[in-house]
Design an enzyme around this catalytic site. Structure first.
Site, PDB file in Angstrom:
ATOM      1  N   GLY A  81      -7.458  -1.436   5.146  1.00 37.12           N
ATOM      2  CA  GLY A  81      -6.921  -0.145   4.697  1.00 37.12           C
ATOM      3  C   GLY A  81      -7.083   0.003   3.197  1.00 37.12           C
ATOM      4  N   GLY A  83      -6.459   3.110  -0.218  1.00 39.00           N
ATOM      5  CA  GLY A  83      -5.964   4.420  -0.621  1.00 39.00           C
ATOM      6  C   GLY A  83      -5.516   4.394  -2.055  1.00 39.00           C
ATOM      7  N   GLY A  86      -3.666   1.271  -3.330  1.00 38.00           N
ATOM      8  CA  GLY A  86      -4.340  -0.011  -3.474  1.00 38.00           C
ATOM      9  C   GLY A  86      -5.163  -0.317  -2.230  1.00 38.00           C
ATOM     10  N   THR A  87      -5.333  -1.596  -1.965  1.00 39.08           N
ATOM     11  CA  THR A  87      -6.149  -2.041  -0.838  1.00 39.08           C
ATOM     12  C   THR A  87      -5.386  -3.064  -0.020  1.00 39.08           C
ATOM     13  OG1 THR A  87      -8.115  -1.728  -2.216  1.00 39.08           O
ATOM     14  CG2 THR A  87      -8.395  -2.982  -0.194  1.00 39.08           C
ATOM     15  N   VAL A  88      -5.526  -2.994   1.305  1.00 41.51           N
ATOM     16  CA  VAL A  88      -4.846  -3.938   2.198  1.00 41.51           C
ATOM     17  C   VAL A  88      -5.882  -4.801   2.904  1.00 41.51           C
ATOM     18  CG1 VAL A  88      -3.274  -4.219   4.145  1.00 41.51           C
ATOM     19  CG2 VAL A  88      -2.951  -2.316   2.544  1.00 41.51           C
ATOM     20  N   LYS A 102      -1.372  -6.713   0.441  1.00 49.17           N
ATOM     21  CA  LYS A 102      -1.528  -5.421  -0.235  1.00 49.17           C
ATOM     22  C   LYS A 102      -1.818  -5.688  -1.712  1.00 49.17           C
ATOM     23  CE  LYS A 102       0.964  -1.051  -0.840  1.00 49.17           C
ATOM     24  NZ  LYS A 102       2.209  -0.338  -0.517  1.00 49.17           N
ATOM     25  N   ASP A 200       7.985   9.106   0.931  1.00 50.30           N
ATOM     26  CA  ASP A 200       6.621   9.263   1.441  1.00 50.30           C
ATOM     27  C   ASP A 200       6.566   8.950   2.944  1.00 50.30           C
ATOM     28  OD1 ASP A 200       3.985   9.987   1.172  1.00 50.30           O
ATOM     29  OD2 ASP A 200       3.298   8.029   0.469  1.00 50.30           O
TER      30      ASP A 200
END
Length: 360
Positions: A81, A83, A86-88, A102, A200
């Protein structure tokens, strides 16, 4: 060239050949290094930092040294993932232990604050319907958050997948997700001290474990609020289509703003449509304005996902629709609390069980 001797020409060609060879080798070396460095996610950012793992049942055998060593081996192939947050990455320790890592870069003050907010909000949380923070790593270059991997990904990924092999969610599964996520948010609002406003809530931040149990995730925008406070003034942030109108206008974050966002998620589960579905955007609408127009015309059932056609299911969906519509009340004070939402959904589930027994 005509006036040059054979020896001079030979020397020139040799020189050109050597220069061309050196340039080509330099370009090749640079390309290979670029490709290697791109795949080595943490090549120079994991020095001088601090790795902390929290004690927890079932994960106690994993040491911070083991986790750090495994993290160093991550590549872009492990990304699950990405966005603005950040990045997972998926990190496999062994066949029984898999984490989601994460990665948050420290390119700005806002990114660092997001990391700190997530740590503040998640540090002491223990609830079945909220993701569990297992640890973190912090250095001058990068921050990492360590979570258990949720095997079924996000609600958004499953509900709106276009894959021919997509998982089909019947109403029983959707109802379970709706109730689980409501319980998770209610826990943040009512049981945590200070209370936590997520800010969110959306389908991509509702993760699903191997039993399709909902887990609230991504606390990068979370705001802590004391029980005696009515709101917290913030810079407006979140995701278009889910934000409460009064929050967009004033920047005042409240628990009722999360209630509104949850109402949008509940509509997603009932309709099977994204809040910003192309059909809405083309007409200048979103899922909320579309639903309000249908309610005014007395034909809200036209919004129900056509894949869910069972008579008993329709009855439950009608009741869940009423809950969602109440969450979306334009007057925040008239929206239910998340504790009330949980109670209403539990009553719907109980009534459904009674009806099934009668039919059986």
């Amino acid at each position: 060239m005509a006036n040059m001797s054979k020896g001079q020409l030979l020397g020139l060609f040799i020189t050109l050949g050597v220069v061309t060879f050196i340039i080509s080798k330099t370009v090749l070396a640079y390309f290979l290094y670029w490709r290697w460095s791109r795949n080595r996610v943490y090549q120079e950012t994991m020095t001088g930092g601090k790795m902390v793992l929290f004690k927890s049942s079932g994960k106690s055998s994993v040491t911070s040294e083991t986790l750090l060593k495994k993290t160093l081996s991550l590549t872009n192939k492990d990304i699950i993932g990405t966005g603005g947050y950040g990045t997972v990455y998926k990190l496999v320790i062994d066949e029984h232990t898999v984490f989601a890592i994460k990665r948050l870069t420290r390119n700005s003050i806002d990114q660092q604050r997001g990391f700190e907010r997530e740590l503040d909000a998640m540090g002491d949380i223990k609830h079945r319907n909220v993701v569990t923070l297992r640890g973190y790593y912090s250095s001058s270059h990068v921050n990492l958050l360590v979570y258990d991997l949720m095997q079924n990904g996000s609600l958004d990924g499953i509900l709106h997948s276009r894959s021919p092999n997509k998982v089909s969610l019947d109403w029983a599964a959707r109802n379970k997700i709706a109730l689980g996520s409501a319980r998770g948010i209610a826990y943040l609002h009512h049981d945590c001290i200070p209370h936590i406003i997520h800010r969110d809530i959306k389908s991509s931040n509702i993760l699903l474990d191997e039993e399709m149990e909902a887990r609230i995730s991504d606390f990068g925008l979370a705001t802590l609020i004391n029980p005696d406070q009515t709101h917290v003034s913030t810079i407006v942030a979140g995701t278009f289509g889910y934000l409460a109108p009064e929050y967009v206008e004033t920047g005042r974050a409240t628990e009722k703003g999360d209630v509104y966002s949850y109402g949008v998620v509940l509509l997603e589960l009932i309709t099977g449509k994204r809040p910003t579905d192309e059909a809405f955007v083309e007409k200048g609408n979103n899922i909320v304005t579309w639903i309000r127009a249908l309610v005014e015309d007395g034909c809200e059932e036209h919004a129900f996902d056509p894949d869910l056609v069972d008579v008993l299911t329709r009855r439950e969906m009608k009741e869940a629709f009423i809950v969602a519509y109440n969450c979306l009340n334009q007057n925040p004070s008239e929206r239910p609390t998340m504790a009330q939402v949980v109670k209403m959904l539990e009553e719907i589930k109980l009534d459904a069980s009674s009806n099934q027994k009668e039919v059986g």
